[in-house]
Design an enzyme around this catalytic site. Structure first.
Site, PDB file in Angstrom:
ATOM      1  N   LEU A  51      -1.539   8.727  -6.655  1.00 18.55           N
ATOM      2  CA  LEU A  51      -0.668   7.584  -6.874  1.00 18.55           C
ATOM      3  C   LEU A  51      -1.295   6.380  -6.182  1.00 18.55           C
ATOM      4  O   LEU A  51      -1.962   6.519  -5.155  1.00 18.55           O
ATOM      5  CB  LEU A  51       0.732   7.830  -6.291  1.00 18.55           C
ATOM      6  CG  LEU A  51       1.610   8.878  -6.969  1.00 18.55           C
ATOM      7  CD1 LEU A  51       2.907   9.059  -6.186  1.00 18.55           C
ATOM      8  CD2 LEU A  51       1.914   8.499  -8.411  1.00 18.55           C
ATOM      9  N   ASP A  52      -1.065   5.202  -6.744  1.00 20.84           N
ATOM     10  CA  ASP A  52      -1.544   3.981  -6.101  1.00 20.84           C
ATOM     11  C   ASP A  52      -0.978   3.858  -4.689  1.00 20.84           C
ATOM     12  O   ASP A  52       0.095   4.376  -4.380  1.00 20.84           O
ATOM     13  CB  ASP A  52      -1.110   2.737  -6.901  1.00 20.84           C
ATOM     14  CG  ASP A  52      -1.801   2.636  -8.252  1.00 20.84           C
ATOM     15  OD1 ASP A  52      -2.834   3.293  -8.443  1.00 20.84           O
ATOM     16  OD2 ASP A  52      -1.288   1.887  -9.099  1.00 20.84           O
ATOM     17  N   TYR A  53      -1.703   3.125  -3.859  1.00 17.50           N
ATOM     18  CA  TYR A  53      -1.289   2.849  -2.484  1.00 17.50           C
ATOM     19  C   TYR A  53       0.162   2.373  -2.406  1.00 17.50           C
ATOM     20  O   TYR A  53       0.942   2.838  -1.576  1.00 17.50           O
ATOM     21  CB  TYR A  53      -2.233   1.783  -1.913  1.00 17.50           C
ATOM     22  CG  TYR A  53      -1.850   1.211  -0.572  1.00 17.50           C
ATOM     23  CD1 TYR A  53      -2.139   1.899   0.605  1.00 17.50           C
ATOM     24  CD2 TYR A  53      -1.226  -0.036  -0.483  1.00 17.50           C
ATOM     25  CE1 TYR A  53      -1.806   1.359   1.846  1.00 17.50           C
ATOM     26  CE2 TYR A  53      -0.892  -0.576   0.753  1.00 17.50           C
ATOM     27  CZ  TYR A  53      -1.185   0.123   1.910  1.00 17.50           C
ATOM     28  OH  TYR A  53      -0.838  -0.406   3.132  1.00 17.50           O
ATOM     29  N   THR A  55       2.589   2.719  -4.650  1.00 17.77           N
ATOM     30  CA  THR A  55       3.546   3.535  -5.396  1.00 17.77           C
ATOM     31  C   THR A  55       3.994   4.727  -4.566  1.00 17.77           C
ATOM     32  O   THR A  55       3.173   5.390  -3.931  1.00 17.77           O
ATOM     33  CB  THR A  55       2.915   4.043  -6.704  1.00 17.77           C
ATOM     34  OG1 THR A  55       2.406   2.944  -7.449  1.00 17.77           O
ATOM     35  CG2 THR A  55       3.925   4.803  -7.546  1.00 17.77           C
ATOM     36  N   ARG A 152       1.583  -0.600 -14.428  1.00 18.53           N
ATOM     37  CA  ARG A 152       1.646  -1.968 -13.932  1.00 18.53           C
ATOM     38  C   ARG A 152       1.119  -2.962 -14.963  1.00 18.53           C
ATOM     39  O   ARG A 152       1.720  -4.015 -15.213  1.00 18.53           O
ATOM     40  CB  ARG A 152       0.853  -2.065 -12.620  1.00 18.53           C
ATOM     41  CG  ARG A 152       1.370  -1.100 -11.562  1.00 18.53           C
ATOM     42  CD  ARG A 152       0.401  -0.865 -10.416  1.00 18.53           C
ATOM     43  NE  ARG A 152       0.324  -1.994  -9.502  1.00 18.53           N
ATOM     44  CZ  ARG A 152      -0.280  -1.927  -8.320  1.00 18.53           C
ATOM     45  NH1 ARG A 152      -0.838  -0.792  -7.916  1.00 18.53           N
ATOM     46  NH2 ARG A 152      -0.318  -2.985  -7.530  1.00 18.53           N
TER      47      ARG A 152
END
Length: 206
Positions: A51-53, A55, A152
């Site tokens: 997961l993104d930083y 998220t 996003r």
């Protein structure tokens, strides 16, 4: 705090907090991440997906080479079902829909991604609006593909960027929110050994 939802001899399922890397970045300052924290309790842990930083939400991790291989194949074959919840700017006109726009890295503005109709990789997101408020909407997101920053960029492309997104909204907008409003709240997959279909949920924190 990392919320441990499930653990056995071959895999664990956790809910990652926002503003934490999934894996170590470059340099000692970026060593702190989900994996290094979990290694304190599970020394053999291996990342399967990320997961993104910014998220938060559900991730499954493997505890040995065999389960890592089995889980990775599931993700390559798009077996797991993933659902995200987000707050986005404005009110969506429809109740549900899909965003089918190819994406590629935005090399001049790394680590951003962009819609690229000529050279982008196929990217598909289904969405459902479940609540409309005065200036924003709550949506459920079902990514069919797993491109970098897919949710996003897709939401930005239809004019409804995610609230608090420091990459894809201007500073005046994202400063109004304590975090990016994107959370992986449901994950379904097969157990790497038994093949049992498993469903995990993590309540949305916003």
């Amino acid at each position: 705090m990392i919320d441990l939802l499930y653990a056995d001899d071959v895999m664990v399922v956790v809910s990652k907090p926002d503003n934490l890397l999934s894996v170590p970045g470059i340099g000692e300052a970026k060593r702190d991440c989900l994996v290094t924290r979990l290694q304190l309790e599970f020394p053999t842990i291996r990342i399967v997906h990320r997961l993104d930083y910014a998220t938060s939400g559900l991730l499954v991790l493997a505890l040995n080479a065999g389960s890592h291989r089995a889980l990775s194949i599931q993700f390559q074959e798009r077996v797991p079902k993933k659902r995200y919840q987000a707050l986005v700017t404005g009110n969506l006109a429809e109740t549900q829909g899909k965003i089918d726009l190819p994406l590629s890295p935005d090399w001049e503005n790394r680590p951003l991604s962009k819609v690229d109709l000529e050279n982008g990789k196929p990217s598909l997101t289904h969405w459902q609006c479940i609540e409309r408020q005065s200036e924003h909407s709550r949506v459920l997101l079902y990514p069919h593909t797993g491109r970098s920053h897919q949710l996003r960029v897709h939401l930005l492309a239809i004019g409804h960027p995610i609230l608090g997104d420091v990459f894809y909204t201007d500073e005046a907008e994202h400063q109004q929110h304590p975090r990016m409003m994107l959370h992986a709240d449901q994950l379904e997959l097969r157990h790497p050994l038994s093949g049992e279909w498993m469903v995990f949920e993590s309540p949305c924190p916003f």
